[in-house]
Design a protein around this motif. Structure first.
Motif, PDB file in Angstrom:
ATOM      1  N   LEU A  56       7.373  -5.011  -4.066  1.00 10.17           N
ATOM      2  CA  LEU A  56       5.938  -4.743  -4.186  1.00 10.17           C
ATOM      3  C   LEU A  56       5.671  -3.294  -4.560  1.00 10.17           C
ATOM      4  O   LEU A  56       4.832  -3.011  -5.424  1.00 10.17           O
ATOM      5  CB  LEU A  56       5.236  -5.077  -2.870  1.00 10.17           C
ATOM      6  N   LEU A  57       6.361  -2.376  -3.922  1.00 10.49           N
ATOM      7  CA  LEU A  57       6.128  -0.967  -4.204  1.00 10.49           C
ATOM      8  C   LEU A  57       6.651  -0.571  -5.581  1.00 10.49           C
ATOM      9  O   LEU A  57       6.052   0.268  -6.255  1.00 10.49           O
ATOM     10  CB  LEU A  57       6.743  -0.104  -3.095  1.00 10.49           C
TER      11      LEU A  57
ATOM     12  N   THR B 249       1.015   1.695 -11.895  1.00  6.33           N
ATOM     13  CA  THR B 249       0.272   2.945 -11.942  1.00  6.33           C
ATOM     14  C   THR B 249       0.879   3.934 -12.923  1.00  6.33           C
ATOM     15  O   THR B 249       0.182   4.759 -13.492  1.00  6.33           O
ATOM     16  CB  THR B 249       0.171   3.594 -10.543  1.00  6.33           C
ATOM     17  N   ALA B 250       2.186   3.852 -13.162  1.00  4.21           N
ATOM     18  CA  ALA B 250       2.845   4.806 -14.047  1.00  4.21           C
ATOM     19  C   ALA B 250       2.703   4.439 -15.512  1.00  4.21           C
ATOM     20  O   ALA B 250       2.469   5.305 -16.342  1.00  4.21           O
ATOM     21  CB  ALA B 250       4.323   4.920 -13.701  1.00  4.21           C
TER      22      ALA B 250
ATOM     23  N   ALA C 294      10.888   1.818  -2.407  1.00  8.60           N
ATOM     24  CA  ALA C 294      11.024   1.296  -3.774  1.00  8.60           C
ATOM     25  C   ALA C 294      12.390   1.628  -4.353  1.00  8.60           C
ATOM     26  O   ALA C 294      12.987   0.824  -5.074  1.00  8.60           O
ATOM     27  CB  ALA C 294       9.913   1.851  -4.659  1.00  8.60           C
ATOM     28  N   ALA C 295      12.908   2.808  -4.017  1.00 12.75           N
ATOM     29  CA  ALA C 295      14.200   3.250  -4.551  1.00 12.75           C
ATOM     30  C   ALA C 295      15.378   2.444  -4.014  1.00 12.75           C
ATOM     31  O   ALA C 295      16.470   2.504  -4.589  1.00 12.75           O
ATOM     32  CB  ALA C 295      14.407   4.735  -4.239  1.00 12.75           C
ATOM     33  N   LEU C 296      15.174   1.669  -2.960  1.00 17.71           N
ATOM     34  CA  LEU C 296      16.270   0.842  -2.447  1.00 17.71           C
ATOM     35  C   LEU C 296      16.801  -0.107  -3.521  1.00 17.71           C
ATOM     36  O   LEU C 296      17.968  -0.485  -3.492  1.00 17.71           O
ATOM     37  CB  LEU C 296      15.801   0.033  -1.233  1.00 17.71           C
TER      38      LEU C 296
ATOM     39  N   ARG D  48       0.850  -1.197   0.000  1.00 17.02           N
ATOM     40  CA  ARG D  48       0.000   0.000   0.000  1.00 17.02           C
ATOM     41  C   ARG D  48       0.883   1.243   0.000  1.00 17.02           C
ATOM     42  O   ARG D  48       1.687   1.432   0.919  1.00 17.02           O
ATOM     43  CB  ARG D  48      -0.918   0.063   1.226  1.00 17.02           C
ATOM     44  N   PRO D  49       0.763   2.104  -1.007  1.00 16.90           N
ATOM     45  CA  PRO D  49       1.597   3.310  -1.075  1.00 16.90           C
ATOM     46  C   PRO D  49       1.305   4.282   0.071  1.00 16.90           C
ATOM     47  O   PRO D  49       0.172   4.416   0.511  1.00 16.90           O
ATOM     48  CB  PRO D  49       1.201   3.943  -2.410  1.00 16.90           C
TER      49      PRO D  49
END
Length: 180
Positions: free
Chosen positions: A164-165, A172-173, A95-97, A86-87
């Motif tokens: 997941l993120l 979504t993008a 997510a950037a990790l 869930r965002p």
């Protein structure tokens, strides 16, 4: 008994008293000749059907993102993963990790498969058709490049959340995920 089938997304609405058999996905896979994922979500009444359909779609997205095999899935099967996907305001940082390995799809697929197989390197190697040492080398590269300690419970949780993120952001993008 009546049922309504949405052929566009493969949604079926059936009476509440109709519990799907555990082998429904296998039966559909055999009949269609392709692997099938099924999400089972109950709606309390007709007004709750749209939300149940959205939840079912999300369950299927989470099962794909986690590398779970096709089959029958319920929210209870992916409860933690569903929650982690869930965002919120910190989502982009988590997510950037995985950004340092984003251009290495084989590393991301190894990580996804490794987590889906409960971090069993031999099962991961078998699933990917690799030698276990290759799996170890790839996981070490991921750890070195991302700073995530994959062998620790916290590191595994971060990796799951990041995958997941990332999948949520990709979906979504730019449209739906292409994972089976």
């Amino acid at each position: 008994m009546a049922a309504l089938l949405d052929t566009g997304l493969g949604r079926a609405v059936v009476p509440k008293e109709c519990e799907p058999p555990d082998d429904l996905a296998q039966r559909l896979s055999k009949a269609l000749g392709i692997p099938v994922r099924v999400a089972h979500v109950q709606a309390a009444g007709p007004d709750d059907i749209p939300e149940a359909a959205r939840t079912a779609t999300e369950i299927l997205r989470v099962t794909r993102a986690c590398g779970l095999p096709p089959g029958l899935h319920r929210l209870e099967d992916v409860l933690l993963e569903f929650h982690l996907s869930r965002p919120d305001p910190s989502s982009h940082k988590i997510a950037a990790l995985l950004d340092p390995v984003a251009d290495r799809p084989e590393l991301l697929e190894t990580l996804r498969t490794h987590l889906a197989h409960q971090q069993d390197r031999r099962a991961t190697a078998t699933a990917l058709g690799l030698h276990p040492n290759t799996v170890d080398n790839r996981l070490a590269k991921i750890g070195d490049q991302t700073g995530i300690e994959l062998a620790s419970p916290r590191g595994a949780a971060l990796a799951i959340a990041a995958l997941l993120l990332r999948d949520t952001q990709d979906t979504t993008a730019g449209g739906p995920s292409t994972r089976p």
